[in-house]
Design an enzyme around this catalytic site. Structure first.
Site, PDB file in Angstrom:
ATOM      1  N   ASP A  25       2.348   1.959   3.380  1.00  0.00           N
ATOM      2  CA  ASP A  25       3.281   0.977   3.982  1.00  0.00           C
ATOM      3  C   ASP A  25       4.721   1.392   3.734  1.00  0.00           C
ATOM      4  O   ASP A  25       5.615   1.048   4.495  1.00  0.00           O
ATOM      5  CB  ASP A  25       3.173  -0.412   3.314  1.00  0.00           C
ATOM      6  CG  ASP A  25       1.792  -0.993   3.325  1.00  0.00           C
ATOM      7  OD1 ASP A  25       1.003  -0.622   4.199  1.00  0.00           O
ATOM      8  OD2 ASP A  25       1.511  -1.841   2.439  1.00  0.00           O
ATOM      9  N   ASP A  81      -5.834 -13.600   9.679  1.00  0.00           N
ATOM     10  CA  ASP A  81      -4.653 -13.494   8.795  1.00  0.00           C
ATOM     11  C   ASP A  81      -3.514 -14.412   9.226  1.00  0.00           C
ATOM     12  O   ASP A  81      -2.360 -13.982   9.342  1.00  0.00           O
ATOM     13  CB  ASP A  81      -4.146 -12.039   8.745  1.00  0.00           C
ATOM     14  CG  ASP A  81      -4.980 -11.145   7.851  1.00  0.00           C
ATOM     15  OD1 ASP A  81      -5.743 -11.659   7.015  1.00  0.00           O
ATOM     16  OD2 ASP A  81      -4.865  -9.911   7.989  1.00  0.00           O
ATOM     17  N   HIS A 141     -10.998 -14.112   3.915  1.00  0.00           N
ATOM     18  CA  HIS A 141     -12.175 -13.315   3.544  1.00  0.00           C
ATOM     19  C   HIS A 141     -13.302 -14.229   3.057  1.00  0.00           C
ATOM     20  O   HIS A 141     -14.467 -13.998   3.358  1.00  0.00           O
ATOM     21  CB  HIS A 141     -11.832 -12.313   2.436  1.00  0.00           C
ATOM     22  CG  HIS A 141     -10.858 -11.261   2.853  1.00  0.00           C
ATOM     23  ND1 HIS A 141     -10.440 -10.269   1.998  1.00  0.00           N
ATOM     24  CD2 HIS A 141     -10.214 -11.034   4.027  1.00  0.00           C
ATOM     25  CE1 HIS A 141      -9.591  -9.478   2.630  1.00  0.00           C
ATOM     26  NE2 HIS A 141      -9.427  -9.923   3.862  1.00  0.00           N
ATOM     27  N   ASP A 177      -4.667 -13.885  -2.065  1.00  0.00           N
ATOM     28  CA  ASP A 177      -4.044 -13.490  -0.811  1.00  0.00           C
ATOM     29  C   ASP A 177      -4.032 -14.736   0.065  1.00  0.00           C
ATOM     30  O   ASP A 177      -5.067 -15.217   0.542  1.00  0.00           O
ATOM     31  CB  ASP A 177      -4.809 -12.334  -0.139  1.00  0.00           C
ATOM     32  CG  ASP A 177      -4.231 -10.979  -0.551  1.00  0.00           C
ATOM     33  OD1 ASP A 177      -3.454 -10.936  -1.539  1.00  0.00           O
ATOM     34  OD2 ASP A 177      -4.533  -9.966   0.111  1.00  0.00           O
ATOM     35  N   GLU A 179     -10.719  -7.223  -4.225  1.00  0.00           N
ATOM     36  CA  GLU A 179     -10.466  -8.239  -3.200  1.00  0.00           C
ATOM     37  C   GLU A 179     -11.701  -8.302  -2.302  1.00  0.00           C
ATOM     38  O   GLU A 179     -11.886  -7.447  -1.435  1.00  0.00           O
ATOM     39  CB  GLU A 179      -9.218  -7.854  -2.400  1.00  0.00           C
ATOM     40  CG  GLU A 179      -8.832  -8.904  -1.379  1.00  0.00           C
ATOM     41  CD  GLU A 179      -7.579  -8.531  -0.594  1.00  0.00           C
ATOM     42  OE1 GLU A 179      -6.612  -8.018  -1.183  1.00  0.00           O
ATOM     43  OE2 GLU A 179      -7.588  -8.750   0.630  1.00  0.00           O
ATOM     44  N   HIS A 206       0.882  -1.175   0.000  1.00  0.00           N
ATOM     45  CA  HIS A 206       0.000   0.000   0.000  1.00  0.00           C
ATOM     46  C   HIS A 206       0.920   1.225   0.000  1.00  0.00           C
ATOM     47  O   HIS A 206       2.037   1.164   0.553  1.00  0.00           O
ATOM     48  CB  HIS A 206      -0.830   0.117   1.274  1.00  0.00           C
ATOM     49  CG  HIS A 206      -1.729  -1.035   1.587  1.00  0.00           C
ATOM     50  ND1 HIS A 206      -1.292  -2.187   2.164  1.00  0.00           N
ATOM     51  CD2 HIS A 206      -3.072  -1.177   1.471  1.00  0.00           C
ATOM     52  CE1 HIS A 206      -2.317  -3.007   2.362  1.00  0.00           C
ATOM     53  NE2 HIS A 206      -3.413  -2.422   1.942  1.00  0.00           N
ATOM     54  N   GLU A 226      -8.893 -13.806  -1.117  1.00  0.00           N
ATOM     55  CA  GLU A 226      -8.174 -14.059   0.149  1.00  0.00           C
ATOM     56  C   GLU A 226      -8.911 -15.144   0.925  1.00  0.00           C
ATOM     57  O   GLU A 226     -10.124 -15.058   1.149  1.00  0.00           O
ATOM     58  CB  GLU A 226      -8.094 -12.770   0.968  1.00  0.00           C
ATOM     59  CG  GLU A 226      -7.412 -12.996   2.314  1.00  0.00           C
ATOM     60  CD  GLU A 226      -6.928 -11.712   2.970  1.00  0.00           C
ATOM     61  OE1 GLU A 226      -6.534 -10.768   2.255  1.00  0.00           O
ATOM     62  OE2 GLU A 226      -6.954 -11.660   4.211  1.00  0.00           O
ATOM     63  N   ASP A 269      -0.746 -12.467   2.670  1.00  0.00           N
ATOM     64  CA  ASP A 269      -1.404 -11.431   3.483  1.00  0.00           C
ATOM     65  C   ASP A 269      -1.652 -12.064   4.848  1.00  0.00           C
ATOM     66  O   ASP A 269      -2.784 -12.400   5.212  1.00  0.00           O
ATOM     67  CB  ASP A 269      -2.710 -10.985   2.814  1.00  0.00           C
ATOM     68  CG  ASP A 269      -3.236  -9.709   3.432  1.00  0.00           C
ATOM     69  OD1 ASP A 269      -2.654  -9.260   4.437  1.00  0.00           O
ATOM     70  OD2 ASP A 269      -4.229  -9.161   2.922  1.00  0.00           O
ATOM     71  N   ASP A 272     -10.909 -11.617  10.920  1.00  0.00           N
ATOM     72  CA  ASP A 272      -9.854 -11.870   9.942  1.00  0.00           C
ATOM     73  C   ASP A 272      -8.534 -12.045  10.694  1.00  0.00           C
ATOM     74  O   ASP A 272      -7.849 -11.075  10.980  1.00  0.00           O
ATOM     75  CB  ASP A 272      -9.812 -10.633   9.028  1.00  0.00           C
ATOM     76  CG  ASP A 272      -9.014 -10.831   7.768  1.00  0.00           C
ATOM     77  OD1 ASP A 272      -8.691 -11.981   7.447  1.00  0.00           O
ATOM     78  OD2 ASP A 272      -8.737  -9.819   7.103  1.00  0.00           O
TER      79      ASP A 272
END
Ligand code: XUL
Ligand code: CO
Length: 438
Positions: free
Chosen positions: A103, A308, A270, A295, A231, A100, A267, A337, A306
């Site tokens: 980031d 991750d 998700h 992802d 996404e 991003h 993802e 991710d 989430d």
């Protein structure tokens, strides 16, 4: 060198007990006609790996991600992250990264200053890319963290905030083109609502489409030839997000004439938040010709958010790779991710997490190729629909019949036989046999 105690991670095979070695990911090993490296274009997620320190709602960071910089949130720190990221990717043999805008540099109050910092850091990233051969998988704009995006970006009620989002998308597209990114992602983190009492849903969705159309127009005008991605995610941070799942996002893209420029970035966590399996959303994307990128992470069956996590569940990675192989591969890649658990705060943990994820996908690839080669699953499916191969069935799928003709046929036939066993338990046993048999 920022990680002097970490070697280049070797492949040592399944019998190795070395935590800093691959057990299954052997880049040059050929599976189903291609090397593992070709099947599995892995990417590092800049935000989790280089920025996130394990803070949660109840506690501050546990991991030190300063990478030797004297002060965090400075350009010196941003450069240290670049150094850390490239050393990390080189040691693991990861070919791509995703980012991003915010980031890679600390965001300034003034967007002109943020953009100047972005130009400076991407010059530095580009140098590293040229020196190492590492590439950019996709870029995106973070339009969800800053308080200005509390009501969304494309879906915001404020025209000024919409303009700010447009400015960020414009810059992030320019950076993606500068870094040769294969894709550009829209994750609609706050494109949704908390209550319909204050929300004009139709207006918001149309405005999201407007922002996307402008992005396509501008992206193409500056030489972006890759795919745009949506996404999907059903909720979190918003109660309801418009890009609920692949089916919803694909419908939205078609409604607004965006389906030629966009694909899905699916993802795992998700999909499961949407009440689907990971495999389901991959299949929905694939059958619509929109499986673009992945992802790669996983959720927790016991938690409703989430998490991750790094991919660990080999059934999940196997069924993912089954879908990817059937779809003929990805135009994008596999972006981790994913983040270390909060108590896994050391440098070794960072590497071991990626080794887990890369090995989980390599093993999934090996097993998926075996399921396809074995043929029992695919043959069963083909046989299951074989009543459409001839006779009235063939007429149905050739669109050569009418409701009247079928009704006549049914009247003459009497009651049809039961449609045949679905044999789920047998097929699950076949999969287990392939997973664990010698
Ligand atoms: C959040 C998420 C994002 C996107 C990019 O759940 O997955 O990090 O991948 O904005
Ligand atoms: Co994601």
């Amino acid at each position: 060198m920022l990680f002097p105690n970490i070697p280049v991670i070797p492949y040592e095979g399944p019998t190795s007990t070395n935590p800093l070695a691959f057990k299954y990911y052997n880049p040059d090993q050929v599976v189903a006609g291609k090397t593992m490296k070709e099947h599995l274009p892995f990417a590092m997620a800049w935000w989790h790996n280089l920025c996130a320190g394990g803070s949660d709602m109840f506690g501050r960071e546990t991991a030190d991600k300063s990478f030797g910089a004297a002060e965090k949130g400075t350009m010196e720190h941003a450069k240290a992250k670049v150094d850390a990221g490239f050393e990390f990717m080189q040691k693991l043999g990861i070919e791509y990264f995703c980012f991003h805008d915010v980031d890679i540099v600390p965001e300034a109050d003034d967007i002109n200053e943020t953009n100047r910092r972005l130009d400076e850091i991407t010059d530095y990233i580009l140098e590293k890319m040229n020196a190492t051969g590492i590439k950019c998988l996709w870029g995106t704009a973070n339009m969800f963290s800053n308080p200005r995006f509390m009501n969304g970006a494309g879906s915001t009620n404020s025209a000024d905030v919409f303009c700010f989002a447009a400015a960020q998308v414009k810059k992030a597209l320019e950076l993606t083109v500068k870094l040769g990114g294969k894709g550009y992602v829209f994750w609609g983190g706050r494109e949704g609502y908390e209550t319909l009492l204050n929300t004009d849903m139709k207006f918001e969705q149309e405005n999201i489409a407007r922002l996307m159309k402008m992005a396509v127009k501008y992206g193409r005008s500056i030489g972006f030839t890759g795919d745009f991605y949506i996404e999907p995610k059903p909720k979190e941070p918003m109660k309801h997000q418009y890009d609920f799942d692949a089916a919803t996002a694909i419908g939205f893209l078609r409604q607004h004439g965006l389906d030629k420029d966009f694909k899905m970035n699916i993802e795992a966590n998700h999909a499961t938040l949407a009440g689907h399996t990971f495999q389901h959303d991959l299949r929905v994307s694939a059958i619509n010709g929109m499986l673009g990128s992945i992802d790669a992470n996983q959720g927790d069956y016991l938690l409703g958010w989430d998490t991750d996590e790094f991919p660990f569940n080999i059934y999940e990675t196997t069924m993912c790779m089954y879908e990817v192989l059937k779809a003929g591969g990805l135009t994008g890649g596999f972006n981790f991710d994913a983040k270390n658990r909060r108590p896994s705060y050391t440098v070794e943990d960072m590497f071991e997490a990626y080794i887990l994820g890369m090995d989980a996908f390599a093993l999934g690839l090996i097993k998926a190729a075996k399921i396809i080669e074995d043929g029992r699953v695919d043959n069963f499916i083909a046989e299951r629909y074989s009543s459409y191969n001839s006779g009235i069935g063939a007429k149905i799928i050739a669109n050569e019949t009418t409701l009247e003709e079928l009704a006549d046929y049914a009247a003459k036939m009497g009651a049809p036989e039961l449609p045949g066993s679905g044999k789920q338990e047998y097929l699950e046993a076949v999969v287990n046999n392939i997973m664990f048999g010698c």
